[in-house]
Design an enzyme around this catalytic site. Sequence first.
Site, PDB file in Angstrom:
ATOM      1  N   CYS A 135       0.844  -1.193   0.000  1.00  0.00           N
ATOM      2  CA  CYS A 135       0.000   0.000   0.000  1.00  0.00           C
ATOM      3  C   CYS A 135       0.885   1.252   0.000  1.00  0.00           C
ATOM      4  CB  CYS A 135      -0.969  -0.048   1.172  1.00  0.00           C
ATOM      5  SG  CYS A 135      -2.381   1.065   1.019  1.00  0.00           S
TER       6      CYS A 135
ATOM      7  N   ASP B 143     -10.848  -3.178  -5.268  1.00  0.00           N
ATOM      8  CA  ASP B 143     -10.213  -2.494  -4.139  1.00  0.00           C
ATOM      9  C   ASP B 143     -10.910  -1.158  -3.905  1.00  0.00           C
ATOM     10  OD1 ASP B 143      -8.510  -1.279  -2.305  1.00  0.00           O
ATOM     11  OD2 ASP B 143      -6.710  -2.130  -3.201  1.00  0.00           O
TER      12      ASP B 143
ATOM     13  N   HIS C 146      -9.230  -5.043  -1.335  1.00  0.00           N
ATOM     14  CA  HIS C 146      -7.950  -4.621  -0.773  1.00  0.00           C
ATOM     15  C   HIS C 146      -7.373  -5.688   0.149  1.00  0.00           C
ATOM     16  CE1 HIS C 146      -5.031  -1.451   0.121  1.00  0.00           C
ATOM     17  NE2 HIS C 146      -5.072  -1.842   1.385  1.00  0.00           N
TER      18      HIS C 146
END
Length: 345
Positions: free
Chosen positions: A132, A285, A314
């Site tokens: 991320c 996501d 995600h």
Amino acid sequence: MERNALRARNGIKLVAGVDRPGVGLTPKDVVWERGRTQLWHYRSDKVRYSPPLLIVFSLVSRSYILDLTPGNSFIEQLLDAGFDVYMVDWGEPDERDAQNRLEDYVDDYIPAAVERVRELSGADEVNLFGYCFGGDLSLLYAAHHPDAPLRSLTVLATPVDFTKMGPMSDVFRGGLEVDDVVDEDGNVPPRVVVQGFKTLTPTAEVTRYVTLWERLWSDEYVSAYQAMTGWSDDHIPFPGAAARETVQMLVRDNGMVTDRLTVGGDPVHLSDIRLPFLTVRADRDHIVPPEATEALIDLVGSEDKHELRLTAGHMGLVVGRTAAKTTVPEIIGFLRTRSDEVGED
């Protein structure tokens, strides 16, 4: 009737907060510290590949999503595959971290962690993995340090086009300032981060409760629900200076896409990344929308570069069935071809 009885039992447990699953349980040692930041080395007696794998986690989330529960752990699968795994965990920033800039992480913490991994392992290089926003830090590090001792770079759910991040970036592009939301410590508090993520899918909370009720009878589902929703609501402060820089350079200037990046006063270009490269992104996501990640494969300068696009959310990239069947095996395959078997000359 039996399922209703199970629903009642599990509902009471949820409300009472009992029988919560343990998270982040894979054995590890702290092998380096600086401030609140720690470098973890996961224990393994079956390392088969070199160089070691160093994971750089996000600045605003808890790292245990990668080691959620026994049997549902990305870290476990990497260890079982024979990798020597380390992770940079940023801890919980406080007032002492409020002045930390992106360059502190990119030019100080990450290089120091890389060197510590090399020292402990005896390897000349490391495979770097960014999760991320940790992927953004890893990209900036690799671009600013093109001669860094890296064998490969993998990033997962890493945004580069911040104009596509939805309401969370729109409010800052529209004039909201970081100083409007910082707390007395000078950092962006976790509640602001959590609320920012919730604005991306405003009906998700209702939907998840409906799904929970339908499957409340299942002990396995309830345990997974507790672990995953616990993580999604469990964030850490975003250091104020890094947040300001992120808003200006990455959100307003959209610096990754427009090639307007600077680290420590130096221009930085993603095209300078020439390492074997893998980007992993998810079509469903809601935290890092696929539109925010799709430009990345064309921005890096590597000739050996690959994109893995999955029908997942995600969290589904690193936990659950999609992760176990697709994401993790693909990442392991990429890393194996960029690694040496221990004992090889």
